[in-house]
Design an enzyme around this catalytic site. Structure first.
Site, PDB file in Angstrom:
ATOM      1  N   HIS A   9       0.824  -1.215   0.000  1.00 17.65           N
ATOM      2  CA  HIS A   9       0.000   0.000   0.000  1.00 17.65           C
ATOM      3  C   HIS A   9       0.857   1.263   0.000  1.00 17.65           C
ATOM      4  O   HIS A   9       2.062   1.229   0.280  1.00 17.65           O
ATOM      5  CB  HIS A   9      -0.905   0.003   1.240  1.00 17.65           C
ATOM      6  CG  HIS A   9      -0.116   0.010   2.534  1.00 17.65           C
ATOM      7  ND1 HIS A   9       0.441   1.156   3.059  1.00 17.65           N
ATOM      8  CD2 HIS A   9       0.235  -0.994   3.367  1.00 17.65           C
ATOM      9  CE1 HIS A   9       1.087   0.862   4.178  1.00 17.65           C
ATOM     10  NE2 HIS A   9       0.985  -0.448   4.385  1.00 17.65           N
ATOM     11  N   GLU A  82      -1.803  -7.013   7.450  1.00 15.80           N
ATOM     12  CA  GLU A  82      -0.466  -6.940   8.031  1.00 15.80           C
ATOM     13  C   GLU A  82      -0.400  -7.788   9.301  1.00 15.80           C
ATOM     14  O   GLU A  82      -1.431  -8.199   9.853  1.00 15.80           O
ATOM     15  CB  GLU A  82      -0.126  -5.472   8.349  1.00 15.80           C
ATOM     16  CG  GLU A  82       1.263  -5.224   8.925  1.00 15.80           C
ATOM     17  CD  GLU A  82       2.403  -5.698   8.024  1.00 15.80           C
ATOM     18  OE1 GLU A  82       2.562  -6.935   7.878  1.00 15.80           O
ATOM     19  OE2 GLU A  82       3.140  -4.848   7.500  1.00 15.80           O
TER      20      GLU A  82
END
Length: 195
Positions: A9, A82
């Site tokens: 990202h 994550e």
């Protein structure tokens, strides 16, 4: 042959100052939005057949720009999140080591102290997700997954049979490219960026 592109990202304000995010829903900074807009055409040029994303805000926002450029829906899968960092969320590495010296050593060695997730747990869910995503499409074509730096590194090293320390971190909006051929994955590129 299948190709898998794993895109990190765009930048967040926490990334910029080295704060661990984990599952916190931190949004992209202005720089992160610009990075997502810049990388989208490069990913679209790979002509992906499917686009997947972590459901966390920073990945989903990056995915929205990529999806628009590719003309594909971005399908969310929470397995692409994550590593969960628990009470370390929002802290820098120095702050973690100062506040929790014993647990910090375990955490940075890949363990799961307190309410965190181990690197092995991240690896297991990421690899399972990526195998599912790759197999959900035709035997040919490129699949893109937008995820997070730690998670991508754990998945890539596992898929190619390398040590977790074999690769350094990915830049924001950097990507890895893997191909599946002859029953195994090979790493073609690591930390490609636009420009």
């Amino acid at each position: 042959m299948r190709r898998l592109v794993l895109l990190r990202h765009g930048l967040t304000d926490w990334n910029a100052v080295g704060r661990y995010q984990g599952h916190a829903d931190v949004t992209l900074s202005e720089t992160g939005v610009a990075q997502a807009q810049a990388v989208a055409p490069a990913i679209a040029a790979m002509r992906p057949v499917a686009l997947w994303t972590s459901d966390l805000a920073r990945a989903a926002a990056t995915a929205a720009h990529v999806a628009e450029a590719c003309g594909l829906p971005a399908l969310a899968d929470p397995r692409l999140r994550e590593r969960r960092v628990g009470i370390f969320s929002g802290m820098t590495a120095d702050e973690i080591r100062t506040a929790h010296p014993v647990e910090a050593e375990d955490f940075f060695s890949g363990g799961a102290p307190l309410d965190t997730e181990s690197e092995q747990e991240v690896e297991a869910r990421m690899v399972a997700a990526l195998r599912d995503l790759a197999q959900s499409n035709s035997t040919h074509g490129t699949v893109v997954a937008i995820s997070h730096g730690w998670a991508i590194r754990m998945a890539v090293t596992s898929l190619v049979g390398a040590s977790p320390t074999a690769l350094h971190g990915l830049d924001n909006c950097g990507w890895a490219e893997l191909v599946h051929q002859g029953g195994s994955w090979s790493l073609l590129a690591w930390n490609r960026v636009v420009g």
